[in-house]
Design an enzyme around this catalytic site. Structure first.
Site, PDB file in Angstrom:
ATOM      1  CE  LYS A 107      -3.951   2.082   2.462  1.00  0.00           C
ATOM      2  NZ  LYS A 107      -4.969   1.909   3.519  1.00  0.00           N
ATOM      3  CB  SER A 153      -8.305   4.004   2.696  1.00  0.00           C
ATOM      4  OG  SER A 153      -7.469   3.300   3.600  1.00  0.00           O
ATOM      5  CB  SER A 184      -8.837   1.328   5.597  1.00  0.00           C
ATOM      6  OG  SER A 184      -9.472   2.570   5.510  1.00  0.00           O
TER       7      SER A 184
END
Lengths: 485, 114
Positions: A76, A152, A176
């Site tokens: 990420k 997210s 998330s």
């Protein structure tokens, strides 16, 4: 190769069926072929990935390395990677090359020997539930490219679901990891707060942020979480306690497991099709010997309002560091220092980040602090106490991860409050600091539905054990989206 | 949502909570405090959206919290202290290399004093 488990990939690498270079190339080719449809990667690091794969092959040839050596991963883009752009999906950090590695990057790449395929798309500064706030554009859900992948960690889940990475890191401040995992048929786990180092993970809300993993099974997730976890002197909130073995307990029977069903998680607002999938999972777990009782988390409906005070308050202070002076975006042609700050920040941050900074600034400002921030911290304790009480009666708590399946791109972007309510079932675990995970439990209209398990502090092994046992008798997690074969 | 919570869980809420909303003038003040240059065409939109969010969080004031201690952190952790010893090498050059404007080892900003 992209349908194999991490264990099978490790066996393939060790038996010489394929090399890490070949495996890495396979994924890089898939990224090139399929990612234009999904936008899951912000940066693809092909050269570094192949160099790391060669190093992993050399380690394996010497008979060294561990169970993850040579298996590539996606990171990420919230984790600092030395020499590679770390954008946090923000224009503010579009040109930011981190001078150091996050602790989990060191652990997974340098120590475990996983080559990094690239940096994955996300909501800007992890603020969002749909991956639509990214400066680099929205990520599409591989199950239906007109729908959101959740957020997210939208890039992390889209990449793993479409076979553009075997596994990916993710972070969870209010859901998330779990909500996007639910929306894309993946298994995602957020461990206990403090279990995984936050050093080098760009801060959003420091008392809630926790790193974890999204994977195609509980077994895959357990292996990567095992390698990420552990005490880190560089993170002042890191837990100084030994990491449990997450692998050996996977095979344990769950006969006698006590599961709590919080009535608040099955009230109005939960879609009937999602409910039916959850009921199906409860029936499966009963066959495995689990017993179910209704429990109550009476303050959990207040978790969304509590979160939208605590998280923006912490974000407004954390993001104060972006001033256009030391790193990050700087506005051009400014002649006064005050304007340099405010114009660099206005240009560098997108609308959702600016909204949250303003909310945080407001709730912390003189005259409002007691009414909002202090009150939210008190309600946070009530939410935490609810969990402590329930975990005296049950081993795990089970419920839905999200109220419904993936929604259409653009359908909630103009209405922040309706977007925020996506996280109604996930936020409480962050406020309390307990571990929680999502795993696939069925489909509604061809779209994946996620089941949420929440555990007591430090009970990651138990959650993964329950999920693994469920995945031994069900095949939901083995379904892949069409068009990415 | 407020309605939903009230109907489903009246026992956790007091009788009333204030409706909060922010005027465009207040938005301008908050943006100034947050060092965000506000695009005038967006001020009204922000005022509306942030007012809706404050209405959502306004439910907190109706929660019964008498005698409850605030919780800043999971596990009620305290910050760990380390020995007061140098543990990191000097990385001034690496950090300056990523700055937008530097000269002679200093960060450049617009003139502050005339």
């Amino acid at each position: 190769m992209h349908n194999l488990s991490l264990k099978q990939l490790a066996e393939g690498l060790r038996s010489g069926k394929f090399s890490s270079r070949e495996l890495t190339q396979h994924y890089l080719k898939r990224i090139e072929a399929f990612d234009p449809q999904l936008n899951s990667y912000i940066t693809v690091t092909a050269d570094q990935a192949l160099a790391a794969a060669d190093a992993a092959d050399a380690r394996l040839a010497r008979g060294e390395g561990g169970p993850l050596t040579g298996i590539p991963l996606g990171q990420k883009d919230i984790f600092c990677t030395s020499g590679v752009r770390t954008s946090c999906a923000s224009r503010m950090l579009d040109k930011f090359i981190s001078p150091y590695d996050a602790t989990i990057v060191k652990k997974l790449q340098a120590e475990a020997g996983m080559p990094m395929l690239g940096k994955l798309n996300m909501d800007e500064f992890a603020m969002g539930s749909s991956n639509e706030t990214s400066w680099y554009g929205p990520v599409k859900n591989p199950w239906d490219v007109t729908r959101v992948p959740g957020g997210s960690s939208g890039g992390s889940v889209a990449a793993v679901a479409a076979g553009l990475a075997p596994v990916a890191t993710a972070t969870d401040t209010g859901g998330s990891i779990r909500q996007p995992a639910a929306l894309t048929n993946l298994t995602g786990i957020k461990p206990t707060y403090g279990r995984v180092s936050r050093f080098g993970m760009i801060a959003f809300a420091s008392s809630l942020d926790q790193a974890g993993v999204v994977a195609r099974s509980a077994e895959d997730a357990a292996q990567v979480l095992q390698a990420m976890s552990g005490f880190d002197p560089l993170d002042s909130t890191s837990l100084d306690r030994p990491v449990d073995d997450l692998i050996a307990p996977l095979g344990r029977s769950i006969q006698g497991l006590r599961v709590g069903l919080p009535k608040e998680y099955f009230a109005d607002g939960l879609d009937a099709g999602v409910r039916a999938c959850i009921d199906g999972a409860i029936a499966e777990l009963k066959k495995l010997g689990a017993s179910f009782t209704e429990v109550s988390l009476p303050n959990s409906p207040l978790s969304v309002p509590t979160y939208y005070v605590v998280a923006p308050a912490e974000a407004s202070s954390n993001l104060a560091r972006f001033d256009g002076v030391r790193y990050g975006h700087r506005a051009e042609g400014v002649t006064a220092l005050e304007d340099l700050y405010s114009r660099s920040r206005a240009e560098g941050f997108g609308p959702e980040v600016q909204r949250r900074i303003m909310i945080g600034t407001y709730v912390l400002s003189h005259g409002y602090y007691d009414a909002y921030y202090l009150q939210a911290q008190k309600v946070r304790r009530l939410i935490y106490d609810d969990f402590r009480r329930v975990f005296e009666q049950v081993d795990v708590i089970l419920g839905p991860t999200a109220t419904d399946v993936a929604f259409k791109l653009g359908s909630k972007t103009d209405d922040p409050v309706s977007m925020y309510l996506n996280d109604i079932y996930t936020i409480a675990a962050n406020l309390a600091g307990i571990p929680a995970m999502s795993l696939p439990c069925g489909f509604k209209d061809g779209l994946p539905v996620g089941l949420q398990l929440m555990g007591n502090f430090f009970d990651e092994a138990k959650l993964l054990n329950v999920a693994h046992q469920y995945q031994q008798v069900t095949g939901w997690h083995q379904q892949s989206p069409k068009g990415f074969e | 949502m407020a309605q939903f919570i009230r109907i489903a869980y009246p026992h956790i809420l007091n009788d009333s909570y204030p409706k909060m909303s922010l005027s465009p003038e207040q938005i301008r003040q908050v943006a100034k405090l947050a060092r965000l240059e506000l695009n005038p065409s967006l001020t009204d939109a922000y005022a509306g959206q942030i007012s809706n969010i404050l209405e959502l969080v306004g439910q907190l004031s109706a929660a019964k919290t008498e005698g409850v201690g605030p919780m800043a952190h999971p596990l009620d952790m305290t910050q760990r202290l380390r020995a007061d010893e140098v543990s990191q090498p000097d990385q001034r050059e690496a950090f300056q290399a990523i700055a937008p404007a530097v000269q002679d080892g200093l960060y450049l900003v617009p003139k502050v004093i005339e």
